[in-house]
Design a protein around this motif. Structure first.
Motif, PDB file in Angstrom:
ATOM      1  N   ALA A  96      -2.974  -7.539  -4.376  1.00  0.00           N
ATOM      2  CA  ALA A  96      -2.375  -6.587  -3.437  1.00  0.00           C
ATOM      3  C   ALA A  96      -2.436  -5.166  -3.996  1.00  0.00           C
ATOM      4  CB  ALA A  96      -0.923  -6.981  -3.138  1.00  0.00           C
ATOM      5  N   SER A 110      -5.171  -2.828  -2.543  1.00  0.00           N
ATOM      6  CA  SER A 110      -4.257  -2.241  -1.543  1.00  0.00           C
ATOM      7  C   SER A 110      -4.152  -3.094  -0.281  1.00  0.00           C
ATOM      8  CB  SER A 110      -4.711  -0.833  -1.146  1.00  0.00           C
ATOM      9  OG  SER A 110      -4.742   0.006  -2.267  1.00  0.00           O
ATOM     10  N   ARG A 158      -2.267  -5.522   2.539  1.00  0.00           N
ATOM     11  CA  ARG A 158      -0.967  -5.639   3.188  1.00  0.00           C
ATOM     12  C   ARG A 158      -0.992  -6.710   4.272  1.00  0.00           C
ATOM     13  NH1 ARG A 158       1.790   0.091   4.173  1.00  0.00           N
ATOM     14  NH2 ARG A 158       0.326   0.153   5.937  1.00  0.00           N
ATOM     15  N   ASP A 212      -3.648  -7.182   7.335  1.00  0.00           N
ATOM     16  CA  ASP A 212      -5.016  -6.722   7.090  1.00  0.00           C
ATOM     17  C   ASP A 212      -6.021  -7.811   7.501  1.00  0.00           C
ATOM     18  OD1 ASP A 212      -4.093  -4.364   6.055  1.00  0.00           O
ATOM     19  OD2 ASP A 212      -4.589  -4.796   3.973  1.00  0.00           O
TER      20      ASP A 212
END
Lengths: 260, 260, 260
Positions: free
Chosen positions: C244, C248, C250, C253
């Motif tokens: 994560a 990046s 979340r 996604d």
């Protein structure tokens, strides 16, 4: 009077999952492996006696007779502050003498308070910084085994008291403050239903709150509302959101209710 | 020797309130619904064997004989590292063979170590990534029911060892490091009372700490102090505050004590 | 059919260590001081029914017959949504009627569902905002004492349903999404082993993931990998690190798997 139900409930500022809360459990169980340990909180803000007082006032009344509470929020550990065993509604609280339990006295007088002086109910070695593990935990273990509270030490006639900050009542308004922000971001105040007398006009910091509701679900998601929460106090909330984030609220912020 | 007291204590890096810790509890209870589950920690830093070693060393000695510990900090899950049942002071530890329990050996030798090979004490289906739920949890359930530890598999003669980093002792000073920062912001070091020999002169990073106290309450709130904490180690603290925040301390930072 | 094993397991969004989770425990124990309380989670994201659904689906199947689950993620508290007692695999779930438990129906049909209407199993005073403490907790206490589920209220014929978002299956690829990021930073998706049919080619957001492994330890620390995790779902992980953070990622996604 007090008769153990074998439950030992823990309320501390040790940190969730810390070795301190784990060692405290071991200390209770080493005296009585049959004790039933219950975590109430290990996340009280460090050394914050007001937060502890509010927590205990919201929680202890819901527990059954015979429960033993070990409460450790103890800025004075290792100094000469006393350690107490408090009997209240047939429950026992083992707690440093710092007043954080005394909001319960407004609900109902204590039955008895003892000072922990009898070291045969403690660990063999006592550290200077961890009386929860070395004194209160073992004492809880012995109480849960059936030791009578008055065996722990002599009656205490006096103890430190503290009170939740009182609102200021003026002819046309009541001035209070935020006592606590919960995990949903609801801001709980020191104003009770009786004090605000049903007035719907509330101001928190610079924000006017115009919707007074019975429950969160009574307004659309995202609405800022005021309501009487489950502890009987006025709270400022955002339906399915966080009032603390939305309005940048913090403990201590002023709250004003205009009486109609 | 080991005889279950029905307590199954859990220490993991699964995350507080995660589905992993919850499923682990279910796996124990599905074998023995009468097991008494105890959370010690689910907040160990992910895959951090040193943090696990310190935690276990601070906690396991306080537990009574007969306790079963399931310990899962397991960077090697699914690889061919072994899973062990360790008997120590009549307690049982179910743990991957990664050394994190071996600081206990310095306190007292182990009584026996077994390799978990008997799959009839496991779940019927074994995932590649969650041996806590599928192997250690069920094995703990069976031990708590009375299965003898030597039924779980053969004796292990060798296992991975690890040690807490040792301080370097020089003629006029001792060089150590910060091992752990607790939830109060106290920085706990690898220097013990014996090693520092009562010297009051301590330096952590660039900061000189001149107050050596017996307990936090011996100095005014806000004072930076050094003291021997409840685990017998030198710690740097701020009275009723956070030394980690105030001095920007982190695990691994050097600590130096000048011997007088 | 349901027969209590005295375990009362709690799953809420009340916040770890909050007074709400503590008061809920008191409410159960005030009815049955011998109930065995088990914390599953108090950290579900506030009002997040999807997170609750995933959690329950990962956890409830591992619990033994006779367990009582109190599940409170309740955006509609105080409104006229019903409260239910659901019997599933001889376990009982006490839960607001908001669908979060209904992913279990895909595993096995429910045995019965009741609406909680019999107020003699509740607290004497019912707040508008805390039905966990005032209704579900006491009802759990009574069930644990042996009250039959059909005493709590009439059979419910209909209830709110919800489902985990389904992936979209196209001839040459499958489009899914991230459902959950765990405490290790692993991103768990709505793609199952059956759906991806062993394809090693996976894309999450803008990142291509080329290593498909059986378990974390099959690649070097720091490698980005895809694998089928312990819940049977495709997950994106970094070996001994956080996917994560690194990518990046979340919840929500998009994830795409190319079928070979």
């Amino acid at each position: 009077m007090f008769r153990s139900n074998s439950l030992v409930a823990l309320t501390t500022d040790f940190g969730e999952g810390s070795s301190y809360s784990a060692a405290l459990k071991g200390a209770v169980l080493s005296v009585n492996a049959a004790a039933r340990i219950l975590d109430l909180s290990h996340r009280l803000p460090p050394q914050d006696r007001l937060a502890a007082a509010l927590f205990l006032d919201d929680v202890i009344p819901y527990f059954p007779a015979g429960t033993i509470h070990v409460v450790v929020v103890d800025p004075g550990v290792g100094t000469n502050r006393a350690l107490l065993c408090v009997l209240w509604r047939d429950q026992a609280l083992l707690v440093p003498d710092n007043g954080c339990w005394t909001t319960l006295e407004a609900r109902e007088p204590v039955q008895a308070v003892y000072r922990l002086t009898e070291s045969r109910y403690w660990s063999n070695s006592i550290s200077a910084t961890f009386h929860g593990r070395d004194i209160l935990g073992p004492a809880a273990g012995h109480l849960s085994l059936g030791a009578p509270p008055d065996a722990l030490g002599p009656i205490a006639d006096t103890w430190m008291r503290m009170a939740v900050p009182e609102p200021r009542v003026e002819p046309d308004r009541v001035l209070g403050q935020i006592l606590h922000v919960d995990s949903f971001g609801n801001a709980i105040t020191n104003l009770t239903a009786a004090v605000i007398a049903g007035s719907p006009r509330c101001k928190v910091g610079a924000h006017r709150v115009d919707r007074f509701v019975r429950t969160y679900g009574d307004a659309e998601p995202g609405t800022v509302v005021a309501l009487i929460g489950s502890s009987g106090r006025l709270e400022i909330a955002v339906v399915n959101g966080s009032a603390a984030d939305r309005l940048s609220l913090r403990v201590g912020d002023p709250v004003q209710v205009t009486r109609s």
